[in-house]
Design an enzyme around this catalytic site. Structure first.
Site, PDB file in Angstrom:
ATOM      1  CB  SER A 552      -0.959  -0.041   1.186  1.00 43.49           C
ATOM      2  OG  SER A 552      -1.985   0.893   1.045  1.00 43.49           O
ATOM      3  CG  ASP A 645      -5.928  -2.940  -3.851  1.00 45.07           C
ATOM      4  OD1 ASP A 645      -6.788  -2.178  -3.375  1.00 45.07           O
ATOM      5  OD2 ASP A 645      -4.714  -2.788  -3.661  1.00 45.07           O
ATOM      6  CG  HIS A 677      -5.375  -2.968   0.091  1.00 43.90           C
ATOM      7  ND1 HIS A 677      -4.823  -2.309  -0.976  1.00 43.90           N
ATOM      8  CD2 HIS A 677      -4.827  -2.391   1.201  1.00 43.90           C
ATOM      9  CE1 HIS A 677      -3.989  -1.374  -0.551  1.00 43.90           C
ATOM     10  NE2 HIS A 677      -3.968  -1.407   0.763  1.00 43.90           N
TER      11      HIS A 677
END
Length: 701
Positions: A552, A645, A677
């Site tokens: 991320s 995601d 994710h």
């Protein structure tokens, strides 16, 4: 891109709320495994039981909790219910089914309510005799029992109805998969928005939950609880069972995509009226809890709209006068997981505090906070019963176990009363964890965890990995994870350097907010400072075998470091890092702005849309996009990304990988067409970890 404090949200993987056919399903039990050489491997990690939730009986004598075990061949797990005395000792397994049980609620000291598939079940814990109380055909995500025991409020979903003006386009096309959207927020985190959750009130006579005649408490197509994290913690009964306070962001479409302004609403069951308690507070307001006397209500509150990582304040309202009081005005830390003491003189909660998550108490009269728990651990949640606090607690060295504290404790390390994984963990040697406070380029002190290799030998040298945290406004705490697991990295014989760089929470508002609008600034300097500090000061770290990894915002960080990994003094070839791995990271800010669904995030952290070039903040933010520095990439890189995601879409990872290959670099691309994710499916996770270790072993060993 936000703090994942509510870990139970991820349990949807193992406790699906929709009904499933279980005729031929396999019952998954505790696996048998022998650890080789004391090494903690990904295979050992997935053999551990995962505690999901717990509930203490009203008399404070028993704790029911769920544990999930996984079957790698079946590629799934399922949760069962266990029972233990609050004094510890022997454990009784209450269920053995192919379904996952969840949402544990005590009706009385001998009767446990819970969910299985679409059903609300009741069990006599002495005899294990069960009774079905009701079935929610549309699926149940959880429920709460009224204090008087005469009703329940449960969560289910409603389908999104196609607008009338589009129906004619689908005439005769019963096999089409096409979607027509005319507004924003048509997908969120990891799902297309085809349905939305709402709460329903149903009568309960002690034998049956009257689902058929239940009443929806929400007045339109608004989410309650809020996606993707919300569950039963987002609503609560009043002590007299006559009112229900709930969390809701009464927005849809583009309004929802741009705003974090949720509110606390109070529903009067008899009058069927709704009152907004947090009107005028523009950020997230969530998770209301009534005082025991019913005169006050407390909730977690953020001040500013669009800032999902604003400080979580402890807000208290006097329901008679409507007066709201921010109890944490002089307390510069987030406060979550509210519990009132029996006398309503203190409010307890979990505080993200200097690299750990601890239990604190706030005195309502003085507004002073005191620390109850202490040590190298993270408390996820806790219950207060008869002056005892029963906590779900983890650390970098152990997964969830139940610990008990006293309400009167002062910085106590607690007492462990469960032993879910003791037998397996006794066979492994975990890496030592050290706390270091190092000096940043601007003279501040930064907490950095140093994790040692398994079987550490001070006469040898080892490679090291810089861990780049996601969020970005999250915390490098004492977490336990089946993705970023420091003990797996340690078991592969690496040092791990894990800094709480600028932007992490738990170190005050100023430290957290220093990252917004400055993604390529001090937060990146913090990473390089930490890597250099340990490479120079720990002689057992081989300075020429440093790697960096993250997901991320951590994935973005790796991409950014890749473009600034040249002409570094003190390293051979001018390269600080000799191998990189980025998971689900932002690569091209301009594309990312148009692809993500929660627009409030980029509007706040980047300053707004990239085409607003007259805004100096826009120029500064978008100039930090990693794709602008591809010409400087010179390091082997592994890119990992997942199709589902919707925060940072898969094309970001594909573009980064393609760019690396076109630069002629040694690169690898691991793509998951069925993950989000996170990487949640057991076999996918095992591949993820094996790939992780293999990649760094190739380039650092």
């Amino acid at each position: 891109m936000k703090k994942l404090f509510i870990a139970i949200a991820l349990l949807t993987l193992i406790c699906g709320c929709k009904k499933q056919e279980q005729t031929d399903a396999k019952i998954i039990g505790k696996p048998e495994i022998q650890v080789q050489d004391g090494r903690f491997t990904p295979e050992v990690m997935w053999a551990l039981g995962k505690m999901g939730e717990k509930a203490v009986s009203p008399d404070g004598k028993q704790i029911a909790y769920t544990v999930t075990y996984y079957d790698m061949e079946e590629n799934k797990g399922n949760a069962e219910i266990y029972l233990i005395s609050t004094e510890g000792g022997d454990v009784t397994q209450l269920t053995t089914t192919a379904s996952s049980e969840f949402n544990l609620v005590w009706k009385d000291d001998n009767t446990l309510l819970f969910c299985r598939d679409n059903d609300i079940q009741s069990m006599d814990v002495k005899t294990k005799k069960e009774k079905k109380l009701g079935t929610v055909e549309s699926g149940i995500e959880g429920f709460k029992l009224a204090p008087d025991g005469k009703s329940v409020v449960y969560i289910t979903t409603k389908p999104v109805v196609r607008p009338d003006h589009l129906n004619h386009l689908y005439a005769g096309l019963d096999k089409t998969t096409g979607r027509i959207n005319e507004d924003l927020m048509y997908r969120h985190w990891d799902n297309w928005v085809d349905e939305y959750p709402q709460i329903f009130l149903a009568k309960f006579d002690g034998k049956n939950v009257d689902v058929k005649n239940s009443v929806c408490l929400i007045d339109s197509t608004f989410e309650c609880p809020m996606r993707p994290w919300g569950g039963v913690e987002q609503y609560n009964y009043s002590p007299d069972s006559k009112k229900i306070a709930y969390t809701c962001r009464k927005k849809t479409g583009a309004d929802y995509a741009h705003s974090t302004n949720s509110d606390i609403f109070l529903y009067d069951i008899e009058k069927k009226t709704t009152r907004n308690l947090s009107e005028g507070i523009m950020g997230y307001d969530q998770n209301p809890v009534f005082s025991h006397d019913g005169k006050m209500i407390a909730w977690e509150s953020m001040e500013r709209d669009g800032y999902e990582s604003d400080k979580l304040r402890l807000m208290v309202m006097d329901l008679a006068t409507g007066t709201r009081t921010d109890m944490s005005t002089n307390f510069d830390y987030n406060f979550v997981g509210i519990n009132w003491t029996d006398d309503d003189k203190e409010i307890l909660g979990v505080v993200y505090f200097r690299g750990t998550d601890q239990i604190f108490a706030c005195n309502l009269e003085t507004k002073e906070f005191r620390q109850i728990s202490y040590g190298y651990h993270d408390v996820h949640s806790f219950e207060l019963v008869n002056g005892k606090l029963y906590a779900d607690q983890v650390s970098m060295q152990y997964p969830s176990e139940i610990y008990v504290y006293n309400l009167t404790d002062n910085k106590s390390e607690g007492k462990k009363i469960s032993a879910i994984n003791d037998d397996l963990l006794s066979q492994v040697r975990m890496g030592k964890v050290e706390e270091h406070w190092i000096t940043t380029v601007d003279g501040k002190k930064m907490l950095t965890w140093l994790i040692y290799p398994y079987n550490y030998d001070s006469t040898k040298t080892y490679p090291a990995l810089l861990y780049c945290e996601g969020g970005p406004q999250s915390e490098v705490g004492q977490f336990w994870s089946t993705r970023w697991n420091f003990m797996v990295m340690s078991g592969a014989e690496y040092f791990i350097i894990a800094p709480n760089r600028r932007g992490t929470i738990g170190f005050g508002t100023e430290w957290c907010e220093a990252i917004s609008g400055d993604y390529g600034g001090l937060c990146m300097q913090d990473y390089m400072t930490a890597a250099d500090f340990f490479a120079d000061s720990v002689k057992q770290i081989d300075k020429e075998r440093l790697g960096a990894c993250g997901a991320s915002f951590g994935g973005y960080s790796v991409y950014w470091l890749a473009g600034h990994n040249h002409d570094v003094k003190g390293y051979n070839g001018g390269r600080r890092f000799k191998a990189l791995l980025a998971h689900n990271g932002m690569f091209n800010f301009e594309q990312q702005y148009l692809e993500t669904e929660e627009l409030w995030f980029d509007n706040w952290d980047l300053g707004g849309p990239y085409w607003d070039w007259n805004n100096p903040q826009i120029k500064k933010s978008y100039a930090c996009s990693p794709h602008l520095y591809i010409d400087k990439w010179n390091t082997p890189i592994c890119v990992i990304h997942s199709e589902f995601d919707f925060r940072i879409v898969a094309s970001e990872g594909m573009a980064a990988y393609n760019a690396a290959k076109m630069r002629g670099l040694d690169a690898r691309y691991l793509y998951f067409p069925d993950e989000t994710h996170w990487v949640l499916k057991p076999q996918n996770s095992l591949l993820w970890h094996r790939n992780f270790i293999d990649w760094f072993n190739i380039h650092l060993k």
